[in-house]
Structure formats: structure tokens, C-alpha cells
Scaffold this motif. Structure first.
Motif, PDB file in Angstrom:
ATOM      1  N   ARG A  36       0.875  -1.176   0.000  1.00 51.26           N
ATOM      2  CA  ARG A  36       0.000   0.000   0.000  1.00 51.26           C
ATOM      3  C   ARG A  36       0.913   1.227   0.000  1.00 51.26           C
ATOM      4  NH1 ARG A  36      -5.246   1.216   1.641  1.00 51.26           N
ATOM      5  NH2 ARG A  36      -5.704  -0.745   2.699  1.00 51.26           N
ATOM      6  N   HIS A  38       2.809   4.729  -0.070  1.00 50.70           N
ATOM      7  CA  HIS A  38       2.442   6.064   0.401  1.00 50.70           C
ATOM      8  C   HIS A  38       2.618   7.029  -0.763  1.00 50.70           C
ATOM      9  CE1 HIS A  38       1.444   9.141   3.143  1.00 50.70           C
ATOM     10  NE2 HIS A  38       1.782   8.492   4.233  1.00 50.70           N
ATOM     11  N   THR A  60      -1.732   4.832   0.344  1.00 49.58           N
ATOM     12  CA  THR A  60      -1.687   5.578   1.595  1.00 49.58           C
ATOM     13  C   THR A  60      -1.577   7.063   1.261  1.00 49.58           C
ATOM     14  OG1 THR A  60      -0.461   3.731   2.556  1.00 49.58           O
ATOM     15  CG2 THR A  60      -0.470   5.781   3.799  1.00 49.58           C
ATOM     16  N   SER A 207       0.579  -3.346   9.806  1.00 48.32           N
ATOM     17  CA  SER A 207       1.076  -2.542   8.685  1.00 48.32           C
ATOM     18  C   SER A 207       2.273  -1.709   9.131  1.00 48.32           C
ATOM     19  CB  SER A 207      -0.047  -1.619   8.188  1.00 48.32           C
ATOM     20  OG  SER A 207       0.420  -0.759   7.182  1.00 48.32           O
ATOM     21  N   ARG A 227       4.083   0.151   3.630  1.00 49.90           N
ATOM     22  CA  ARG A 227       3.594   1.439   3.124  1.00 49.90           C
ATOM     23  C   ARG A 227       4.723   2.434   2.842  1.00 49.90           C
ATOM     24  NH1 ARG A 227       1.957   1.371   8.110  1.00 49.90           N
ATOM     25  NH2 ARG A 227       2.713   3.485   8.356  1.00 49.90           N
TER      26      ARG A 227
END
Lengths: 367, 367
Positions: A36, A38, A60, A207, A227
Motif C-alpha cells: 500500500r 504512500h 496511503t 502494517s 507502506r
């Protein structure tokens, strides 16, 4: 490219950017963790598409406004990795109706307020401080972890989803080994909290993921999602940490030379704090604000290690050079400044220009 | 006001701003010097009108783009106080046709290039380094001063007008007495250069003026023009220098409280480097990124000296507080962050909001 530059211009090397993206996609896949990324570093709908083309479906953001920008660009699964700001209840509620929204909570009161103003369900991640000391519930504060978890679990609009941290203290590491050690410790601590809450009936994901760790660690361990964000461009700080090679740095600011001072081989660049940010790093006891490379037909060349930006004012950059570099440069030439911290440099601009002159979109943080 | 704040918002106290403007207008008049305020701090056509209403007719800008912005707002006499960037020949030429344009030159080559591409006349000021060490011809380099002066005087499009410096080293002073001493020394050095060039047949004006000196010095001496800029808002650096009182600081960023950590009285603000800039100052050995005040009905209250911003990441600000302040604040409250360096903080925004909710225009530095 050089001929197009009139003033400080944010240049993007698309080839390097795409390579950085593909490498991190591959690392996540090899590590068996969900990815995910950023988007706070690039803040660009166009660059987002380069991720989407490589299979990324969830992202993100660092603010509600950034989440709204990417929701408008078609992203449907967005985590806002910042403690919920209850004053943005209207904007949060709107987003919750539009996308699969993931929020970060670290206090009972915020969870209650959030549940009360929401008209749609959201995922909630508990923000854990696993050692960075910035914010979050301390990983050993079992009482608070349990209190907030129960509050979220009992709130009709909130779906308790996981535990999340940003191990920002990898940036203080002095070797790749230390970065791996911080990562491993972080994973152990989050899993300690996860196991504790599991015993109380909560099934939680974990996470993590800063760029230094995600660029170096091979075994992601008992972690569900990473992330990282900065890796899309990297910068001088990441290079020094050993998270990237100089050739991986994918953005820089093209700056014209406006004056030369022979006595101390000082070159004045049109490129100051409003073009580069005031972020600095200390190298061998000296504070520097950037390094430079020459622009070439294909992009930019190797870093000129004999030169360093030693001072910035609002519009001026002072570059100390070695005698040979000094002699080779004239007023009107252009140098590429490689940023100390690409996130803050990029944030100063409303767009990117690629090496072929293409304009790439970018949101603005502040109105 | 407080009820309107949802996220980091640049607030402007118009009453204080106008008071700061009026005070500097009066100081210049009392000192018998011409006033050419630097507009790089506010970068606002609206605020420019507050100057114009008080008799100001000529201004300073820090870039060609900024000069073009203010030319479009009706200003007809503009000095670009930055070494001529010859790559912007088209934009410079356009401006030269539109307004009384004043440029800054410090090398023979730049003077020649400039003369060659200009289709209209401009005023040229020689940039002198009177001790700051940033850029300019060293005040004792008589040969270079004379060479550049003759080149400019002989160039058909260039009108040799004066000598100009920015004595930025007043910012390193540790007392008002030191600031006065730097100012006096600067004036002596520029006049030394002026007298030298006078002997060679050039009649030159002298332009100086940073905010610390212009706020403190009573006797401006043999100086023709002052160009302070920051005084319009001031900031924590100016307060520490003794150039303003806390109550003179006219801008700040309203930031919501998003988390609290009892153990070390740490409060997390939604307000990071992208909202405040990374500029810092060292107070009693500790680096701080801002101070805070409470928002009130009329604006903001006194600085809370027991609290200080000790760390910034991209979106987070970490505020260390005393126990009483900690207890008095809740998640969802808003604090006003007073900037370390208002120029860089303001540069991050595209507009201001006054205490009555009015929107005030602002240019953007970068596209």
C-alpha cells in the motif's frame, strides 16, 4: 532539456521513477506482503497511474485532502496515515461514502467522536508507537491498546482492522544492519501487541514500512502490509542510509548559475529555500542542503562530489566547488540539484517536468 | 475564527500588518531615506495596496516572476534584488518594456549579455558584498567595481544607478547594538565604494536595508534607500534579535491538536514541515520550529512560553508543553503556531485568511 530551463524547475526522470516503483512492487511480492504505497512523496495523479499499471490497488495518503485528490483520480481503497483530525468531519464523511476508507486512531475520545459523525463505515487502524517516539499508543501500554481496541470494535461505524506504525527512527540509523534491526524490533513489538489483542478477541493485521527498511529488508516477517513512499524518488538522505544508489534518485531541481566568486570557488545558484526546502543533512560535520550534477542530453550525470550546497537563503543557493568544477561553469549554465529530502522539495511545486519536457500533474498541499 | 479552522490555515492579523507597514513608512521618512519595501515576504497584490495607500510607489522583488506579478498589479517601479539570471532574457525584456525596471549586476559578462538582449532601458545597481559573504562584488575589490561600473556606464541600454547590498549578517547578531554596528559598517563600506567610483566619474545612489537594521537603527547615515521586507509580518527570529515585540508578529498557522501523550506532555499538531517550513532556531541549546498561542475572539493571545515545537515531520508537529498547558488542551482544539521565519512559512501558501475570515491574495513561487 537544458535549453528549456529558464528558472528553478522540478525535473523528473521517468525511467528511474518507474524502475523504483517496479523494484518495490517486486520486493513486496517476494516478501509476501501486501503493498500500500504512500503517495505523500509524489502527490501526483499521473504518477499514481504508473503504480496502477503495475497492479497496485490500494494506497496511503498523509492527509484527508490528499485522499480526496486521489479518490477523484479513481483510487478506491485509501488509508489516511495520520491521526484522525476531528475538525475535518465533513470531508472525512464525504470520503467514507466514496471509497473504502482506512483511518488511524490512537485515543478512545477520537474513536467515539469519529463514530458519532460518520454516516458510512470505515476501517480503523490503531496507531502504535513501536519506538519512534513521534505519536501513537506505546506498544507496551496494554491497557490503552485494549481500551481503544474495544471502543473501536464496539462502535457501529468503525471496523477494527489492524495495527499500524511508522518506524521513523530508521532514519537515525548509521548502517543498513541497524535499519534491519529496527525493522525486526518493530515487527516483534507490533506482533506482541497483536497477540495481546488477539487474546481479547480481536483479529488484527499489521502494517509497517518506511523506505529505508522496505528497501533493505529481505525477510518482512509476520507483517501483512508495507507502506513506503519516498522510494519512488529517493534522495541524498536515502543514499547515505544505504537505501538507494545515487543513480536511483529520480527527481532534482534544475538551477541556473547566476554568479561566480573565484577567491573561494563559490558559485551562486538561482535556487534557494523556496525551491529546495530548508531540509539539510550533516556530512563530515558540515551541514549541506543538496548536491549537484550536470544536465546531459539524456538526463543528468554523476554527482559532483567536490561540490556541495552549503547555504540557502530565500532565492540563493551557495555552492562550494573544487577549482576544476569552478572553472568549468559559467554564469547562465544550469546545474541539477539533488535534494536532501525529496518529499519536502517536491511539495514546493505544482507540477513536474520530465526529461522529455512532458508536464506531470501534482496536487498542492496548501490552498 | 476558531470555528472556521478545519486544517492548517495561514492566518493574517491585518491590524498588526498595517501597523508594521505604517511604522516602517514613518521610520524611513524620519530617517530621510527613500523607502522601497521588499515584497518577497508577503508576495500579495492585496497587501501591496496597503503599502500604496500609505504613499509607497516603488518596490523590491526577489525574482523576475515576482516582479511580473506586481507589474500586473499596477506597480511601475520595481527592483529585482537578485543577480540577473540571463536565462530569463525574454521575461526580463518584457518587464523592461512595461515598467521602470531596476536590475542587479555583479559581473562584466552579465552586464554585456544583458545589454545585448534588452530592447528597452533598465536601471542597473551593482551588487556589493559589504560583509555578508553571500554574493556581490567585495566592497574592497576596487578593480572589479570599476570594471563593472564602466561596462554598465558604457552599455546603451543600462543606466548605472547605484550600489546595493543586503547585510544579511545582521541576522547573526546577538544584540541590538551589534545590529546597529553592522548597519553603520555597511554604510561606511558602501560609501567607500561610492566615493571611489565618484572619483572615476560615476554618481551613484546607495541602497541597503534588512529588517533587523531598519527596525532598530535611528540614524540611517549616508544612505539613499532602504529595502526591508520581513518587517511586514516579523517572526520569532526578529523577536529574538530585538527587531520586534511578540505582539508585532502578524502571521501564524492555525493548527488542530490531533493527539496527546501524557507521559511527556507531548501534543501532536496537524502542522508539519509542509505547513510551517523546516526553518528552525536554537534557543538555549534546543532547536525549535515555532511557538504557539491560543486563538481568541479577536485574534491570538500571548505566546505560551512553556510550549515549543521541537520536531516536525511532513504533516506532524510535536509540541512539548508544560503540565498546565497540556491539561488545558484537548484533541480538536486549535493552536496558532508563530513562525520561526515568516518568509518561508508564508511561501508555502496560495492565500491568507484574515481574522475576520477575509481571503487575501498571494502569488505562488513555483508553478
Amino acid at each position: 532539456m537544458v535549453t528549456l530551463i529558464e528558472k528553478p524547475t522540478l525535473l523528473l526522470d521517468k525511467t528511474k521513477t518507474v524502475r523504483n516503483i517496479e523494484r518495490m512492487v517486486a520486493r513486496a511480492a517476494a516478501g509476501g506482503v501486501s503493498f500500500r504505497p504512500h503517495f505523500k512523496t509524489h502527490q501526483s495523479a499521473d504518477i499514481g497511474e504508473w503504480f496502477r499499471d503495475r497492479g497496485v490497488t490500494k494506497i496511503t495518503a498523509s492527509s484527508v485532502d490528499m485522499a480526496a485528490y486521489f479518490a477523484a483520480a479513481g483510487w478506491q481503497d485509501i488509508l489516511v496515515a495520520f491521526p484522525v483530525n476531528v475538525r475535518q468531519s465533513k470531508a472525512i464523511n464525504k470520503l467514507a461514502h466514496e471509497v473504502e476508507l482506512h483511518l488511524v486512531v490512537e485515543a478512545v475520545g477520537t474513536a467515539v467522536t469519529l463514530n458519532n459523525f460518520l454516516g458510512a463505515d470505515v476501517h480503523v487502524w490503531l496507531k502504535v508507537d513501536a519506538g519512534s517516539g513521534r505519536t501513537g499508543i506505546h506498544w507496551q501500554d496494554e491497557e490503552l491498546l485494549a481500551d481503544v481496541a474495544h471502543t473501536v470494535a464496539d462502535a457501529p461505524r468503525l471496523k477494527l482492522t489492524g495495527l499500524l506504525t511508522h518506524a521513523g527512527h530508521t532514519y537515525r540509523a548509521t548502517s543498513p544492519e541497524q535499519i534491519v534491526a529496527v525493522y525486526d524490533e518493530t515487527a516483534v513489538r507490533l506482533n506482541h501487541a497483536r497477540d495481546l489483542l488477539h487474546a481479547e478477541g480481536h483479529n488484527l493485521l499489521v502494517s509497517v514500512g518506511d523506505t529505508p527498511a522496505c528497501s533493505i529488508v529481505d525477510d518482512f516477517g509476520r507483517v501483512d502490509e508495507i507502506r513506503p513512499g519516498n522510494f519512488v524518488f529517493y534522495d541524498l538522505v536515502q543514499q547515505r542510509l544505504g537505501a538507494c544508489l545515487p543513480d536511483d534518485i529520480a527527481v532534482g531541481v534544475a538551477c541556473p548559475v547566476v554568479a561566480k566568486h573565484e577567491a573561494d570557488h563559490r558559485i551562486i545558484l538561482y535556487g534557494g529555500a523556496v525551491h529546495l526546502s530548508r531540509d539539510s543533512m550533516v556530512v563530515n560535520g558540515e551541514t549541506i542542503y543538496g548536491r549537484v550534477a550536470r544536465l546531459t542530453k539524456e538526463g543528468w550525470g554523476q554527482m559532483l562530489y567536490g561540490s556541495k550546497l552549503v547555504s540557502l537563503s530565500q532565492e540563493h543557493g551557495i555552492l562550494k566547488t573544487d577549482p576544476a568544477t569552478f572553472e568549468s561553469l559559467d554564469v547562465g549554465d544550469v546545474l541539477l540539484v539533488l535534494p536532501v529530502h525529496s518529499c519536502l522539495t517536491v511539495d514546493l511545486y505544482g507540477r513536474y517536468t520530465t526529461l522529455s519536457g512532458e508536464v506531470i500533474s501534482k496536487m498542492r498541499t496548501n490552498e
